[in-house]
Design a protein around this motif. Structure first.
Motif, PDB file in Angstrom:
ATOM      1  N   SER A  66     -15.012  17.585 -39.094  1.00 27.75           N
ATOM      2  CA  SER A  66     -13.734  18.186 -39.475  1.00 27.75           C
ATOM      3  C   SER A  66     -13.889  18.993 -40.750  1.00 27.75           C
ATOM      4  O   SER A  66     -14.784  18.754 -41.555  1.00 27.75           O
ATOM      5  CB  SER A  66     -12.697  17.078 -39.671  1.00 27.75           C
ATOM      6  N   VAL A  67     -12.971  19.932 -40.926  1.00 28.44           N
ATOM      7  CA  VAL A  67     -12.996  20.773 -42.114  1.00 28.44           C
ATOM      8  C   VAL A  67     -12.619  19.958 -43.350  1.00 28.44           C
ATOM      9  O   VAL A  67     -13.174  20.135 -44.428  1.00 28.44           O
ATOM     10  CB  VAL A  67     -12.019  21.948 -41.905  1.00 28.44           C
ATOM     11  N   HIS A  68     -11.698  19.031 -43.168  1.00 28.91           N
ATOM     12  CA  HIS A  68     -11.179  18.276 -44.326  1.00 28.91           C
ATOM     13  C   HIS A  68     -11.106  16.816 -43.958  1.00 28.91           C
ATOM     14  O   HIS A  68     -10.631  16.464 -42.886  1.00 28.91           O
ATOM     15  CB  HIS A  68      -9.803  18.837 -44.688  1.00 28.91           C
ATOM     16  N   ILE A  69     -11.596  15.942 -44.805  1.00 24.97           N
ATOM     17  CA  ILE A  69     -11.674  14.479 -44.647  1.00 24.97           C
ATOM     18  C   ILE A  69     -12.328  14.076 -43.320  1.00 24.97           C
ATOM     19  O   ILE A  69     -13.188  14.779 -42.810  1.00 24.97           O
ATOM     20  CB  ILE A  69     -10.313  13.782 -44.905  1.00 24.97           C
ATOM     21  N   PHE A  70     -12.005  12.925 -42.821  1.00 21.09           N
ATOM     22  CA  PHE A  70     -12.611  12.333 -41.612  1.00 21.09           C
ATOM     23  C   PHE A  70     -14.120  12.221 -41.762  1.00 21.09           C
ATOM     24  O   PHE A  70     -14.898  12.810 -41.016  1.00 21.09           O
ATOM     25  CB  PHE A  70     -12.266  13.132 -40.343  1.00 21.09           C
ATOM     26  N   LYS A  71     -14.474  11.455 -42.775  1.00 22.71           N
ATOM     27  CA  LYS A  71     -15.904  11.319 -43.075  1.00 22.71           C
ATOM     28  C   LYS A  71     -16.635  10.529 -41.999  1.00 22.71           C
ATOM     29  O   LYS A  71     -17.846  10.678 -41.815  1.00 22.71           O
ATOM     30  CB  LYS A  71     -16.028  10.619 -44.431  1.00 22.71           C
TER      31      LYS A  71
END
Lengths: 328, 178
Positions: free
Chosen positions: B105-110
């Motif tokens: 994902s582009v942001h978070i969801f490591k």
């Protein structure tokens, strides 16, 4: 009833306009060439206009060329050079791609997967034969006398190795291509004992003991030819320098020696002391003692152990020599 | 034994065109045949310049697809056989895989990542004992027909005689040096 005027061209298909809502089927003439069809106003409805507009410049796809290809055709004429896959021209029933559910992979007609991968259709065995026939005048025979590697090494002991790189990219040059490795078997050079030892000391790591090969690697010059000349120059310098004997070479100590020699070693002094040689006695007595065969055997066994390392036969030889010297 | 020599064959025009191969002009339209039906054969000049002797020529072909390399290997070995070059060994070194793991994902969801890999397959074709002229002709042919996305490394081992100036040591250098 829809009426239409049309020119006298062969009619190649019938179109059913069932979706439009008409109960009767309306036949329209389709043409091999994109000829403007004259139709009456009654024929054109909303769909009709779009339909005829779309049909105006549409050509029939026609028969694939593969149907007309004879079996004994010259394939090198169909694909003389590298070209993308053309389903019109390749009569093979190839299928490629992810299969339809419960079915087979898509066939060659309109298949992008077949166009994406490189093909070798221009390099069939017949084509390769033709190309090689044309290349043969540019090739020369290998000298028949040099049929084994041993003979090659005997007459041509100097090997020069370099690498060429072929890759597509922004540049065809590869800086690693300038590297040159020059290998020579040291025994093929005209060196005496002193020169050989000196040369091996000078080159250090570049010499491989197992294969007896000296390898000089050069990459300091920008061009390969320059590096090769530099490597040959280094070999020349090494050769001539190793034949020279400098004044300071007389200072070579036992620690600098490449091989173990028994004469003058601690082992010799110990053995002579054991055999009863006293400090004051002269050289003749010493030489008399040294000439004894047991002493010679002991010398050989110790030299072998030191130079070649431990091994079962070496240790047994040492044991026998010691026993004979001590008279056990 | 007299030293073996080979004379060098060179093209008169400096290029190696495929002569003698003239595709017959078929009646049907062929979109791939661009060159004319008549090809003038280029002249081959034989010079007295001694040919380079190559003990081993090792071609390492690299690509992303094993099937393409299989086909290329067949082509290269067939061409070598046709030209009378001995193929000493054909082997397949182990493939190299470069993998990388990126965030999906582009942001978070490591915890959610996506992995990519790039595979490089290899094929080594070793030819032995060929002359410089033959090697030049063969290599040009084989390199011009390298498919897209395939790279090649050519390791050439030429054999030479010991240079004349190191056959004998220099006389004044025997004994004490400077």
């Amino acid at each position: 009833m829809a009426s239409h005027t049309s020119k006298a061209f062969p009619i190649l298909g019938r179109i059913n306009q069932a979706g439009f809502g008409l109960q009767t089927s309306v036949s329209r003439a389709t043409y091999a060439t994109g000829v403007f069809i004259k139709t009456t106003k009654a024929d054109e409805g909303f769909q009709g206009r779009k339909f005829t507009a779309a049909k105006k410049f549409r050509r029939d796809p026609g028969v694939y060329r593969t149907e007309k290809m004879p079996l004994d055709q010259d394939w090198t004429a169909v694909y003389p050079t590298a070209a993308p896959f053309n389903p019109n021209a390749v009569p093979l029933p190839v299928r490629m791609g992810y299969p339809v559910k419960g079915g087979a992979p898509p066939d060659r007609k309109g298949n992008l997967e077949l166009i994406k991968i490189p093909n070798f259709l221009h390099l069939t065995p017949a084509a390769i034969k033709k190309h090689c026939e044309a290349l043969k005048p540019f090739c020369t025979e290998w000298p028949s006398a040099l049929d084994t590697d041993a003979k090659c090494d005997q007459f041509f002991p100097v090997k020069v190795e370099s690498t060429d790189y072929v890759a597509a990219g922004p540049s065809v040059r590869n800086p690693a291509a300038r590297r040159v490795h020059l290998s020579v078997n040291v025994s093929s050079l005209n060196l005496d004992d002193h020169a050989r030892k000196k040369m091996l000391k000078l080159v250090g790591e570049r010499y491989c003991k197992e294969t007896n090969v000296l390898t000089i690697t050069t990459d300091s010059c920008p061009l390969r030819q320059q590096n090769k000349d530099y490597a040959l120059y280094l070999l020349t310098v090494l050769y001539h320098e190793s034949w020279k004997t400098e004044a300071w070479e007389a200072e070579k100590t036992r620690a600098d020696m490449e091989e173990y020699s028994w004469e003058g070693s601690q082992s010799q002094r110990t053995l002579l002391h054991l055999l009863g040689l006293r400090e004051g006695e002269g050289k003749e007595v010493q030489e008399q003692l040294l000439e004894r065969s047991e002493v010679q055997a002991y010398k050989d066994s110790v030299t072998r152990l030191k130079n070649e390392g431990d091994g079962e036969s070496a240790i047994l030889q040492y044991k026998d020599a010691v026993k004979s010297v001590l008279g056990l | 034994m007299t030293e073996p020599r080979a004379v060098r064959a060179r093209s008169g025009h400096g290029t190696c065109n495929t002569t003698g191969f003239r595709p017959p002009f078929s009646a049907s339209y062929n979109p791939f045949c661009f060159h004319a039906a008549t090809a003038t054969p280029s002249s081959v000049t034989v010079t007295d310049e001694p040919d380079v002797l190559i003990q081993r020529l090792s071609l390492l072909v690299k690509g992303h697809s094993r099937a393409v390399l299989d086909s290329y290997e067949f082509f290269a070995t067939t061409a070598a056989k046709e030209l009378g070059v001995a193929v000493s060994n054909v082997s397949e070194p182990k493939k190299d895989v470069a993998r990388l793991t990126l965030l999906k994902s582009v942001h978070i969801f490591k915890k959610h990542r996506v992995q990519y890999e790039m595979r490089t397959y290899y094929r080594r074709i070793q030819l032995s004992r060929l002359t410089g002229s033959t090697a030049q002709a063969y290599l040009e042919y084989v390199q011009r027909n390298l498919p897209e996305g395939v790279a090649m490394e050519v390791q050439k081992t030429t054999m030479e005689k010991v240079p004349d100036h190191i056959l004998e040591p220099m006389r004044d250098d025997l004994g004490a040096g400077r």
